[in-house]
Design a protein around this motif. Sequence first.
Motif, PDB file in Angstrom:
ATOM      1  N   ASP A 111      -6.276   3.556   4.130  1.00 18.93           N
ATOM      2  CA  ASP A 111      -5.479   4.770   4.008  1.00 18.93           C
ATOM      3  C   ASP A 111      -4.442   4.749   5.123  1.00 18.93           C
ATOM      4  OD1 ASP A 111      -4.352   7.220   3.829  1.00 18.93           O
ATOM      5  OD2 ASP A 111      -6.208   8.370   3.944  1.00 18.93           O
ATOM      6  N   ARG A 112      -3.192   4.469   4.770  1.00 20.27           N
ATOM      7  CA  ARG A 112      -2.142   4.353   5.782  1.00 20.27           C
ATOM      8  C   ARG A 112      -1.194   5.556   5.765  1.00 20.27           C
ATOM      9  NH1 ARG A 112      -2.084  -1.414   4.529  1.00 20.27           N
ATOM     10  NH2 ARG A 112      -3.167  -2.471   6.229  1.00 20.27           N
ATOM     11  N   SER A 118      -1.770   4.784  -0.679  1.00 19.26           N
ATOM     12  CA  SER A 118      -1.997   3.365  -0.400  1.00 19.26           C
ATOM     13  C   SER A 118      -3.208   2.814  -1.147  1.00 19.26           C
ATOM     14  CB  SER A 118      -2.180   3.148   1.108  1.00 19.26           C
ATOM     15  OG  SER A 118      -3.256   3.904   1.603  1.00 19.26           O
ATOM     16  N   ASP A 168      -3.110  -6.919   2.413  1.00 19.79           N
ATOM     17  CA  ASP A 168      -3.620  -6.020   1.378  1.00 19.79           C
ATOM     18  C   ASP A 168      -3.538  -6.675   0.006  1.00 19.79           C
ATOM     19  OD1 ASP A 168      -4.072  -4.019   3.276  1.00 19.79           O
ATOM     20  OD2 ASP A 168      -2.026  -3.255   3.085  1.00 19.79           O
ATOM     21  N   ASN A 202       3.141   1.577   2.171  1.00 20.60           N
ATOM     22  CA  ASN A 202       2.932   1.132   3.559  1.00 20.60           C
ATOM     23  C   ASN A 202       1.972  -0.060   3.634  1.00 20.60           C
ATOM     24  OD1 ASN A 202       4.601   3.149   4.513  1.00 20.60           O
ATOM     25  ND2 ASN A 202       2.928   4.586   4.906  1.00 20.60           N
ATOM     26  N   TYR A 203       2.133  -0.999   2.707  1.00 21.78           N
ATOM     27  CA  TYR A 203       1.204  -2.127   2.628  1.00 21.78           C
ATOM     28  C   TYR A 203       1.551  -3.240   3.604  1.00 21.78           C
ATOM     29  CZ  TYR A 203      -0.651  -0.103  -1.674  1.00 21.78           C
ATOM     30  OH  TYR A 203      -1.236   0.731  -2.591  1.00 21.78           O
ATOM     31  N   HIS A 204       0.530  -4.057   3.913  1.00 20.98           N
ATOM     32  CA  HIS A 204       0.700  -5.293   4.652  1.00 20.98           C
ATOM     33  C   HIS A 204       0.403  -6.449   3.690  1.00 20.98           C
ATOM     34  CE1 HIS A 204      -0.479  -2.934   8.550  1.00 20.98           C
ATOM     35  NE2 HIS A 204       0.725  -2.620   8.084  1.00 20.98           N
TER      36      HIS A 204
END
Length: 569
Positions: free
Chosen positions: A186-187, A118, A538, A533-535
Motif C-alpha cells: 500500500d503506497r 496500488s 512489484d 506508485n509502483y516499483h
Amino acid sequence: MLTVLVGLLISNKIRPAILFVSAIALSYMLDWISLEDMMANFTNSSVLTLVLLLLVSVAMEKTDILQTIGRQLNQTSFVLVIAKLGFSTAFLSSITNNSAVVASMIGVLKRNQYHSPSKLLLPLSYAAILGGTLTLIGTSTNLIVNSFVVDAGLEPIGFFDFTIIGLVVVAAGVAVLALLGGRLPDRFNNQPTELPYLLEAVVSDDSVMIGKTVEKNRLRALQRLYLVEIERGGELIRPVCPQEELQAGDRLMFAGDTDSLHLLQEMQGLEWFAKSHLKGQALMEVIVSHSASIKGKTLKECEFRQNFDAAVVAIRRGHEQLSGGLGQIKLRAGDTLMLVPGKNFHQHRNMVREFVMVSESRVSAKLDAKQSKFVLFSFLSVLGLALTGTVDLTKGLLCLLVGYLFAGVISLEELKRRFPIELTLIVGSALGLASIMVDNGVAEMLGQGLLTLFGDWGILGAFIAIYLFTLLLTELITNNAAAALAFPIAYSLAVGYGVDPRPFIMAVIFGASASFISPYGYQTNLMVYSAGNYHFKDYLRIGVPLSLVYSAIVIYMVPMIFPFSKVTF
C-alpha cells in the motif's frame, strides 16, 4: 538493419514509430521494396479496421458502464473485488481497446473506499491484457497479426478463433491475481489533503441521501474528493460533522482534483453544477487574465454562460481554500476555471483579453444514461452484424463513427487528438519489413537459428521457440513491435516444416500479449506504473507467477486446438 532496429527499441530512447518509419524508408531507398508496395501497407484493410476501432472506443470510454462497475468494487473482500474487477475488465477488453478500458478505470479504482489503488491498478492492467486474448478485436496486437496473415495470402483469423484458450487463460489469471494481489504494498497515504479545485453539488428533492448522515452517505470516505462545507438556507456549515444529516436543497462544496468530476457523476441523488450542459465533451482549463472584464464579478453577474458559450464546473485559486457556491465567487486574475466549451467558445472576440492560457483537460465528461445506452447498443449491434456476416466489420465501424459524429457523442477535435498516428505508422512500416524479411530469406535464417536451439524437440520445439522468442521481444520492446518482428519468422518455420501455420500464428498472438514482468512491454502496464506508485519489483512479484501459468496454458492448449497438420504451400 533489423539488429540496429531491435537494439534501439530496447534502449527506449527513440519513439518506436520513428524507428519503424526510418527502417521502411531506408528499405525503399535501397530498392528492397517498391513505393507502391510500401504505401499499400498503410491502407491495409486490417489497419483501417484497427484505426476505426480505436476511434470508436473514444465514445465507449464516455459511457457509464465503467462507473457502474466501479460502484460494485466498493467491498471489503479483496478476493471478491479482484474477481469482479478481473472478469469485468477482461470482458470489456475483449470487445474494445484495452488501453481505453484501463485509462477509464484508473480514476474509478483510485477512489475505491476499501482497498489501496496500488493493490488494484496492476491487477487491472493484467486483467485487461488477459481479456485481449478472448477475441480478434481484444487488442491491437491481434488485429496487427491478422493484417500480416491477410498480407501473406492466408485465411483471416476468425473473431472467436482463440476464445477457448483465452477463457482458460482469463480464469487462471484472475485466480492468480486474487491469490497474490494482496501482496502488493500500500503506497498511498490515506490521510486526506486539501486539493485546490472547488466543485459544487446540490442534494436533489428525491435524493436517496436525504435524512442520512454525511458518514452513512460515505461522503467522508472519498479519495481525492473532500466535503469542506454545506450551504443550507443561506448559512454555511463548516467544518462538516460526520453526523450531519443531509436535507433536500443542501449545496455541498467539495475540494478535489479534476478526476473528482467523475466521482460526482457517479453519486446518485446529487445534481452537480453545470451538469445539464455536459453531453460528453472534453473539458477546458482556462486562466482569468489581468485584463479580463470578468474580474471582480461572479459567474452570474458577468453572464459567463451566455457571453462565452461555456459552463464553469470547477474553480481553483492557487492553494487558497475557496468558500461558498461557485456562482457566488467573485473571480480574480489568475483564477483557473474548468469549463465545458460550446461550439462558439474559441471564436469569442475577446478570448485573448479574457484568458491568458487555454488548454484541454485530460478529463472528458461522461455521457448521460440515454446516450450511453445508444453508444453501447449500437456498438454491440455492429459487432453482432459483423459476426453473422451481415455487415463487414470495417464498414460497420465506419458507419458507427459517422453516426457518433452526427449524434454529437464525439467531435472532430477529439478524433484529431486521439487519432492513432504512431500505431498506424508502426503497423504500416512493419508490414513492409515483414514482406522484406520473407522475400530475402532473413526470416528463414532467423527461424533456422531458433531450430538450432530447439531442434531436438521437432515441430513442438519450434512452436515453443517462437512463443518464447515473441514473449522475450514483448518484454524488451513493445507488444506491437514484437508481433511485427516475430510473425515472418513464425510463418517461415511453418513453411519449412510444411505444417499449418495457424499454431505458430497463435504462438505469436499469445506471446505478444504475455507482458507481465515489465512496466515497459505493454502500454497498460506503463499506464498504471505511475498511477499506482509502483516499483519494478512489484511487476516481478506478481508478473512472474502469472507469466508462468499463462505460458503453461498456451503451450499446452494451442497444439490441442490447432494441431500441426501437414499442408502444401
